[in-house]
Write a protein that holds these residues in place. Sequence first.
Motif, PDB file in Angstrom:
ATOM      1  N   ASP A 181       5.247  -6.245   1.783  1.00 21.49           N
ATOM      2  CA  ASP A 181       3.869  -5.814   1.485  1.00 21.49           C
ATOM      3  C   ASP A 181       2.978  -5.966   2.712  1.00 21.49           C
ATOM      4  O   ASP A 181       1.803  -6.330   2.599  1.00 21.49           O
ATOM      5  CB  ASP A 181       3.272  -6.633   0.323  1.00 21.49           C
ATOM      6  CG  ASP A 181       4.148  -6.604  -0.925  1.00 21.49           C
ATOM      7  OD1 ASP A 181       4.983  -5.689  -1.034  1.00 21.49           O
ATOM      8  OD2 ASP A 181       3.996  -7.485  -1.776  1.00 21.49           O
ATOM      9  N   ASP A 203       3.487  -1.687   3.173  1.00 18.68           N
ATOM     10  CA  ASP A 203       3.219  -1.717   1.738  1.00 18.68           C
ATOM     11  C   ASP A 203       3.027  -0.323   1.165  1.00 18.68           C
ATOM     12  O   ASP A 203       2.499   0.582   1.818  1.00 18.68           O
ATOM     13  CB  ASP A 203       1.968  -2.554   1.453  1.00 18.68           C
ATOM     14  CG  ASP A 203       1.802  -2.800  -0.035  1.00 18.68           C
ATOM     15  OD1 ASP A 203       2.669  -3.486  -0.606  1.00 18.68           O
ATOM     16  OD2 ASP A 203       0.844  -2.277  -0.633  1.00 18.68           O
ATOM     17  N   GLN A 204       3.433  -0.176  -0.094  1.00 14.19           N
ATOM     18  CA  GLN A 204       3.341   1.152  -0.719  1.00 14.19           C
ATOM     19  C   GLN A 204       1.907   1.644  -0.868  1.00 14.19           C
ATOM     20  O   GLN A 204       1.691   2.848  -0.965  1.00 14.19           O
ATOM     21  CB  GLN A 204       4.088   1.230  -2.046  1.00 14.19           C
ATOM     22  CG  GLN A 204       4.169  -0.006  -2.894  1.00 14.19           C
ATOM     23  CD  GLN A 204       5.019   0.262  -4.143  1.00 14.19           C
ATOM     24  OE1 GLN A 204       4.648   1.062  -4.986  1.00 14.19           O
ATOM     25  NE2 GLN A 204       6.154  -0.392  -4.249  1.00 14.19           N
ATOM     26  N   GLU A 237       7.965   1.217   2.018  1.00 15.13           N
ATOM     27  CA  GLU A 237       8.370   1.138   0.609  1.00 15.13           C
ATOM     28  C   GLU A 237       7.511   2.065  -0.237  1.00 15.13           C
ATOM     29  O   GLU A 237       6.421   2.446   0.145  1.00 15.13           O
ATOM     30  CB  GLU A 237       8.319  -0.304   0.099  1.00 15.13           C
ATOM     31  CG  GLU A 237       6.958  -0.944   0.096  1.00 15.13           C
ATOM     32  CD  GLU A 237       6.985  -2.376  -0.461  1.00 15.13           C
ATOM     33  OE1 GLU A 237       8.021  -2.813  -0.968  1.00 15.13           O
ATOM     34  OE2 GLU A 237       5.950  -3.037  -0.383  1.00 15.13           O
TER      35      GLU A 237
HETATM   36 MG    MG Z   1       4.909  -4.428  -3.252  1.00 16.83          MG
END
Ligand code: MG
Length: 281
Positions: A181, A203-204, A237
């Motif tokens: 993250d 992080d997404q 991600e």
């Molecule tokens: Mg996450």
Amino acid sequence: RVKSDGRNGSCFFTPEMQARSARLIALGHALKQAQQRGELRLVYQPQLRLSEHRIFGAEALLRWDSPQWGAVSPAEFIPIAESSGLILSIGDWVLRTALRQVRHWLDRGLPDLVVAVNLSAVQFDQPDLPDRISRMLDEAGVPPHCLELELTEAAAMKTPETAAQKIQELHQRGIRLAIDDFGTGYSSLSYLKRFKIHKLKIDQSFVRDIDSDVDDQAIASAIIQMARSLSMGTIAEGVETAEQLAFLRASGCDDIQGYHFSRPLEPDAFEHFVLRDVGES
Ligand code: MG
Ligand code: C2E
Ligand code: MG
Ligand code: MG
């Protein structure tokens, strides 16, 4: 009943707040037995190396199927496990299970794989963590470079004095470390220079709107550039679309993980996915 300093009196726990805390308490009780009752399992989300178009590893993600509560999200039950201390035994189970799985895959002839395991702050704070993990690697017969620990900035920074030492020890034992993250925590960047970290996980929240939001584009590119200058790798991600993938590839991101490539898979499905991938290349 909580007294407020507002002029006309007090505020109350709403029925929603009561239901919420009753659920948390009940889940906490159920979780205590979940491990012995075999209600926990791991799924594995493939990670793709863009330069080689190859699956090089997987993130192990915990799942809980409760007979009483159905499928409970780790986003809900991990914090409960953390505050009750249960995360220590659950975390050990996750590590052992993931390592046993890698050993099985290596025995089945799958090419060298790295399994990424999420580590809570509570686990990371165990003074004997490096020894524990080395012992688990030995027991499973898995070389240390096949394990990557995912740690959030907050978990790494909770106790910066001991963190540096611990990360150094893990590094000396050949265990890989990724910051999960990345970009969402509050920490000084100077630790990136001091700590031996292999990879930053973008992080997404920065990936979601990356094809339209120029701020997210700037942040993702900056993370990739910085990681490269400090000899670290990057993985994005939450990659869900071909457009997101194209932007990340053009920006020099090394690896990706997300629904666009694959959802988290049952162990057998992961094995088939890898073997199909190898067969095609
Ligand atoms: Mg996450
Ligand atoms: P995380 O480590 O950041 O894991 C990524 C989460 O994003 C996972 O959610 C994954 O299923 C989800 N994801 C993957 N690809 C996509 C995508 O393309 N789009 C979207 N929207 N989501 C995607 P999951 O499995 O629900 O896990 C949530 C969090 O729970 C994890 O976040 C991690 O912090 C924690 N967690 C999961 N397993 C473990 C564990 O074994 N130990 C510890 N300590 N925490 C765990
Ligand atoms: Mg993770
Ligand atoms: Mg993450």
